[in-house]
Scaffold this active site. Structure first.
Site, PDB file in Angstrom:
ATOM      1  N   LYS A 159       0.874  -1.173   0.000  1.00 50.97           N
ATOM      2  CA  LYS A 159       0.000   0.000   0.000  1.00 50.97           C
ATOM      3  C   LYS A 159       0.912   1.225   0.000  1.00 50.97           C
ATOM      4  O   LYS A 159       1.232   1.790   1.042  1.00 50.97           O
ATOM      5  CB  LYS A 159      -0.901  -0.048   1.248  1.00 50.97           C
ATOM      6  CG  LYS A 159      -2.177   0.744   1.121  1.00 50.97           C
ATOM      7  CD  LYS A 159      -3.152   0.388   2.220  1.00 50.97           C
ATOM      8  CE  LYS A 159      -4.231   1.445   2.351  1.00 50.97           C
ATOM      9  NZ  LYS A 159      -5.085   1.633   1.162  1.00 50.97           N
TER      10      LYS A 159
HETATM   11  N1  PMP Z   1      -7.944  -2.713  -2.513  1.00 50.85           N
HETATM   12  C1  PMP Z   1      -7.380  -1.492  -2.569  1.00 50.85           C
HETATM   13  C2  PMP Z   1      -6.722  -1.054  -3.820  1.00 50.85           C
HETATM   14  C3  PMP Z   1      -7.415  -0.650  -1.439  1.00 50.85           C
HETATM   15  O1  PMP Z   1      -6.866   0.572  -1.492  1.00 50.85           O
HETATM   16  C4  PMP Z   1      -8.069  -1.077  -0.263  1.00 50.85           C
HETATM   17  C5  PMP Z   1      -8.145  -0.163   0.930  1.00 50.85           C
HETATM   18  N2  PMP Z   1      -7.038  -0.296   1.772  1.00 50.85           N
HETATM   19  C6  PMP Z   1      -8.639  -2.358  -0.252  1.00 50.85           C
HETATM   20  C7  PMP Z   1      -8.554  -3.143  -1.400  1.00 50.85           C
HETATM   21  C8  PMP Z   1      -9.326  -2.879   0.977  1.00 50.85           C
HETATM   22  O2  PMP Z   1      -8.403  -3.145   1.998  1.00 50.85           O
HETATM   23  P1  PMP Z   1      -8.800  -3.047   3.552  1.00 50.85           P
HETATM   24  O3  PMP Z   1      -9.998  -3.894   3.726  1.00 50.85           O
HETATM   25  O4  PMP Z   1      -7.620  -3.572   4.268  1.00 50.85           O
HETATM   26  O5  PMP Z   1      -9.077  -1.623   3.832  1.00 50.85           O
END
Ligand code: PMP
Length: 306
Positions: A159
């Site tokens: 991320k």
């Molecule tokens: N995919 C992407 C590209 C994201 O940015 C996110 C948000 N963090 C998610 C999926 C979902 O991840 P999470 O459930 O950990 O927030």
């Protein structure tokens, strides 16, 4: 979505006033996207404010930093303590939490190694990410003409701030077309994820989601929903999906920290199921939100009290 200012932001070890949380325009990350971050939510529970799966989010932050050779000058425990301290300092009963680790000011040029690592934590109250009422009414989505970052170009498992310009392209295209959100395919034409959410399909009572190697983020909400579904007796499969799997879905929904569990009622102008939140989606969404709000004993281990 406008940010609602609160009192304090944690920057490099101390709390500063919201308006003073500034960085230099020559910060490395502004020019080259050399930052990693997290998105976490804290919910109001009967036993006080609790951050949802805090250790898992901090773990992912450190994995993203590891991938980009970014040494975080705090331990995971110190980051967790700083997040709780920031929420307490702002007196918030529930909020969104944004830890950010960047290569800062001091060096220019692509080489990040001599740029200082700077860490901040901001919190603010945030409502329904995909629009007021989206959790019930669902959203309209468009498959983007922009492909998800490839594993060997910008690894979707991390991320990192710079990687999100890929999501920004897809989001803008979807909004220009009058849709609420984009779905991105990988370089092989398989479904990856939304611009900031994972994707689930319900077909004949089975819950399907793309595997991580399709190029989606290892979502914490995705993992929670897979566990909840199994506990509800719903079969869960990780499998590659193509666009017709979406058009023929009985139900569909997004998962994400910001989006929580948001139903998808339309893909590329094709109605999904009855065009509204389906029964499986409703059950999973309800259980997820109850778990986050500390109402389900079985999932109490997911909560870190502030
Ligand atoms: N995919 C992407 C590209 C994201 O940015 C996110 C948000 N963090 C998610 C999926 C979902 O991840 P999470 O459930 O950990 O927030």
């Amino acid at each position: 979505m406008p940010v609602q200012p609160v009192e304090k932001i944690w920057m490099n070890g101390s709390l500063v006033d919201w308006a003073d949380a500034k960085i230099h325009v020559l910060s490395h990350a502004l020019h080259y996207g050399s930052g990693v971050f997290e998105g976490i939510r804290a919910y109001e529970t009967p036993k006080g404010t609790a951050a949802f799966r805090l250790e898992d989010h901090i773990g992912r932050l450190f994995r993203s930093a590891h991938l980009y050779h970014t040494p975080i000058p705090y331990s995971q425990d110190e980051m967790a303590a700083a997040i709780k301290e920031t929420i307490r300092a702002n007196g918030l009963s529930h909020c969104y939490i944004r830890p950010l680790v960047i290569r800062g000011y001091g060096e220019m040029g692509v080489n990040p190694f001599d740029a200082p690592v700077e860490v901040s934590i901001a919190v603010w109250p945030w409502g329904e990410y995909l629009g007021e009422g989206a959790l019930e009414a669902g959203v309209r989505v468009k498959i983007s003409s922009w492909k998800r970052n490839d594993q060997n170009s910008l690894p979707p498992a991390a991320k990192a701030t710079g990687q999100y310009i890929n999501s920004v392209l897809a989001k803008m295209e979807a909004l220009h077309g009058g849709y609420d959100e984009a779905i991105m395919l990988n370089q092989h034409g398989q479904i990856a994820d939304g611009s900031g959410e994972n994707i689930f399909v319900v077909r004949k009572g089975i819950l399907l989601t793309p595997p991580l190697w399709a190029g989606c983020l290892d979502g914490v909400t995705r993992d929670s929903v897979m566990m909840i579904a199994q506990d509800l007796g719903i079969e869960v499969r990780e499998d590659n999906l193509v666009r017709s799997d979406l058009y023929h879905a009985d139900e569909m929904f997004f998962t994400g920290t910001a989006a929580e569990v948001t139903p998808i009622c339309e893909v590329d102008d094709r109605m999904i199921g009855g065009g509204h939140r389906g029964p499986v989606t409703k059950e999973i969404q309800g259980t997820f939100l109850s778990a986050a709000r500390g109402e389900v004993e079985r999932y109490s281990g997911w909560l870190s009290y502030v």
